[in-house]
Write an enzyme that holds these catalytic residues in place. Structure first.
Site, PDB file in Angstrom:
ATOM      1  N   ASP A  31      45.338  55.678  39.216  1.00 15.07           N
ATOM      2  CA  ASP A  31      45.956  54.681  38.326  1.00 15.07           C
ATOM      3  C   ASP A  31      47.068  55.358  37.525  1.00 15.07           C
ATOM      4  OD1 ASP A  31      44.751  51.766  36.925  1.00 15.07           O
ATOM      5  OD2 ASP A  31      46.360  52.884  35.935  1.00 15.07           O
ATOM      6  N   PHE A  79      44.367  47.559  44.069  1.00 17.54           N
ATOM      7  CA  PHE A  79      44.549  46.650  42.933  1.00 17.54           C
ATOM      8  C   PHE A  79      45.868  46.927  42.208  1.00 17.54           C
ATOM      9  CE2 PHE A  79      39.876  46.990  43.153  1.00 17.54           C
ATOM     10  CZ  PHE A  79      39.487  45.672  43.024  1.00 17.54           C
ATOM     11  N   ASP A 133      46.679  33.882  44.517  1.00 16.25           N
ATOM     12  CA  ASP A 133      46.989  32.535  45.025  1.00 16.25           C
ATOM     13  C   ASP A 133      48.426  32.129  44.698  1.00 16.25           C
ATOM     14  OD1 ASP A 133      46.698  32.134  42.265  1.00 16.25           O
ATOM     15  OD2 ASP A 133      45.171  30.577  42.432  1.00 16.25           O
ATOM     16  N   GLU A 134      49.073  32.862  43.766  1.00 13.01           N
ATOM     17  CA  GLU A 134      50.422  32.460  43.338  1.00 13.01           C
ATOM     18  C   GLU A 134      51.455  32.582  44.451  1.00 13.01           C
ATOM     19  OE1 GLU A 134      51.785  33.587  39.507  1.00 13.01           O
ATOM     20  OE2 GLU A 134      49.798  33.464  38.628  1.00 13.01           O
ATOM     21  N   TYR A 158      57.051  37.833  39.837  1.00 17.57           N
ATOM     22  CA  TYR A 158      55.725  38.413  40.107  1.00 17.57           C
ATOM     23  C   TYR A 158      55.205  37.946  41.461  1.00 17.57           C
ATOM     24  CZ  TYR A 158      50.616  38.588  40.202  1.00 17.57           C
ATOM     25  OH  TYR A 158      49.319  38.768  40.592  1.00 17.57           O
ATOM     26  N   LYS A 162      54.435  40.007  44.967  1.00 21.05           N
ATOM     27  CA  LYS A 162      53.112  40.060  45.621  1.00 21.05           C
ATOM     28  C   LYS A 162      53.225  39.524  47.056  1.00 21.05           C
ATOM     29  CE  LYS A 162      49.587  41.128  44.203  1.00 21.05           C
ATOM     30  NZ  LYS A 162      48.886  42.441  44.122  1.00 21.05           N
ATOM     31  N   PRO A 213      49.214  29.641  21.404  1.00 17.53           N
ATOM     32  CA  PRO A 213      50.441  29.106  22.025  1.00 17.53           C
ATOM     33  C   PRO A 213      50.167  28.389  23.343  1.00 17.53           C
ATOM     34  CG  PRO A 213      50.332  31.498  22.256  1.00 17.53           C
ATOM     35  CD  PRO A 213      49.081  31.096  21.561  1.00 17.53           C
TER      36      PRO A 213
END
Ligand code: NAD
Ligand code: DAU
Length: 354
Positions: A31, A79, A133-134, A158, A162, A213
């Site tokens: 990492d 990840f 899933d995006e 983003y 991915k 918000p």
């Protein structure tokens, strides 16, 4: 042993903790410790010889090559990523660098390592890529949920980064035969979730007496999955998934954002009421919408259930209560991660609205 990348982040650290609780197979954890990586998530593993932490970048080919040669993992679970959509809107470059270039360099190092294994070890080896899933884009209200064959239509820097990494992983299977698996999961929540994301941000702000918000009208829909259910899905795919396949992972829990925030407020009213007797929902504040905000995500998790027998163990109701309780019990962790650079981010994202 297995090599986990990004194992000091939210999902990665939950995965490492779960993995070592369930089995004795050691983990090498690579990492880069960006703002999102926190060794404090892994303090319970201090002194545990089954956990080997390495501070470094997935894009550092020499480092990854030497780690592979030294530890000879039978599998890799990737990840490591830049993961926050709003940050990708402010500054896409880090996302291109880690999610695309980093994944590419990792794949190159792994391809060379895998190519040198004997035939049996090559067949048993797995590279599991953790995705989102995006990549499928946004659904209209009555559209069926995303299946694995839904076309890729990423809308944010983003999700585009991915999607690019998913395509590279796929190509390494089709071109070189690398035994890859890809999981595309919905929104996770649970312990160690960095408070830039909706659920931990709302819990944190509520307790701090700050505005909660809501972007736009708050009617955007997400599917929520408790993080340990994501971890169990990854373990299941690693054990039984077919190389080259992708598996959608979700909680069958579609909720509009405003409902999620109302639920969090109601639980906090119960567990830690405001001293002035007012409900936490009084802190809800509508703010400028996220540019290009995806309206709805929903996951069809039927394939992983049919083929691998995986189903989530938590409902949204059980998972969200556990989550709020965890944040109430771990205020010191929140205090650690919300100092310094975190405050700079909040100023940049919410400006005078906070
Ligand atoms: P996170 O931002 O909490 O953690 C990412 C981790 O990766 C951090 O520990 C960070 O230090 C590390 N990292 C970043 N760049 C690196 C690099 N170049 N080399 C090595 N390490 C690096 O993210 P998360 O929410 O835990 O997500 C983990 C993965 O799961 C990501 O790939 C994300 O796209 C995917 N995912 C997340 C969700 C979610 O709801 N959070 C849902 C589906 C998929
Ligand atoms: O769907 C999976 C994805 O879920 C992962 O791939 C990402 O890594 C992860 O960050 C998450 O992305 P989202 O953009 O859906 O999560 P976030 O928590 O940022 O936002 C959830 C919803 O809440 C989204 O519709 C935006 C909204 N929101 C978010 C924040 C931070 C608000 O209304 N207010 C906020 O302050």
């Amino acid at each position: 042993m297995i090599l986990v990348t990004g194992g000091a982040g939210f999902i990665g650290s939950n995965f490492v903790l779960d993995w070592l609780a369930a089995a004795d197979e050691p983990v090498v954890n690579l990492d880069a410790l960006t703002y999102a990586g926190n060794l404090g998530n892994l303090t319970s593993l201090q002194g545990d010889p089954r956990h080997i932490f390495v501070h470094g970048d997935i894009g550092d080919c020499a480092l990854v090559t030497s780690l592979l040669a030294q530890h000879r993992p039978r599998a890799i679970v990737n990840f490591a990523a830049e993961s926050h959509v709003d940050r990708s809107i402010h500054g896409p470059e880090d996302f291109v660098q880690t999610n695309i270039v980093g994944t590419f360099r990792l794949l190159e190092a792994v391809r060379a390592y895998w190519g040198g294994l004997d035939v049996a070890d090559q067949a048993a080896f797995r590279f599991l890529h953790v995705s989102t899933d995006e990549v499928y884009g946004s659904l209209a209200k009555d559209d069926p949920p995303f299946s694995e064959t839904h076309r890729y239509e990423p809308n944010s820097p983003y999700s585009a980064s991915k999607a690019a990494s998913d395509h590279l992983v796929r190509a390494y299977h089709h071109t070189y035969g690398l035994p890859v698996l890809t999981t595309n999961c919905s929104n996770n929540y649970g312990p160690y979730h960095f408070p830039e994301k909706l659920i931990p941000l709302v819990i944190h702000n509520a307790l701090a007496g700050k505005p909660l918000p809501i972007y736009g009208d708050g009617q955007q829909v997400r599917d929520w999955l408790y993080v340990t259910d994501h971890c169990s899905a990854i373990r299941r795919v690693l054990a039984g998934g077919r190389p080259g396949e992708t598996y959608n992972v979700g909680g069958w829990n579609e909720k509009p954002n405003l409902d999620v925030v109302h639920t969090l407020c109601a639980i906090l009213d119960e567990l830690s009421p405001r001293t002035d007797g007012q409900p936490y929902r009084a802190q809800i504040t509508y703010v400028t919408d996220r540019p290009g905000h995806d309206r709805r995500y929903a996951i069809d998790a039927g394939k992983i259930e049919r083929e691998l027998g995986w189903k989530p163990a938590e409902t949204f109701e059980t998972g969200i209560c556990k989550t709020v309780q965890w944040y109430l019990d771990n205020q010191a962790w929140v205090g650690n991660v919300t100092s310094g650079a975190y405050r700079d981010w909040v100023g940049k994202q919410y400006g005078a609205q906070q």
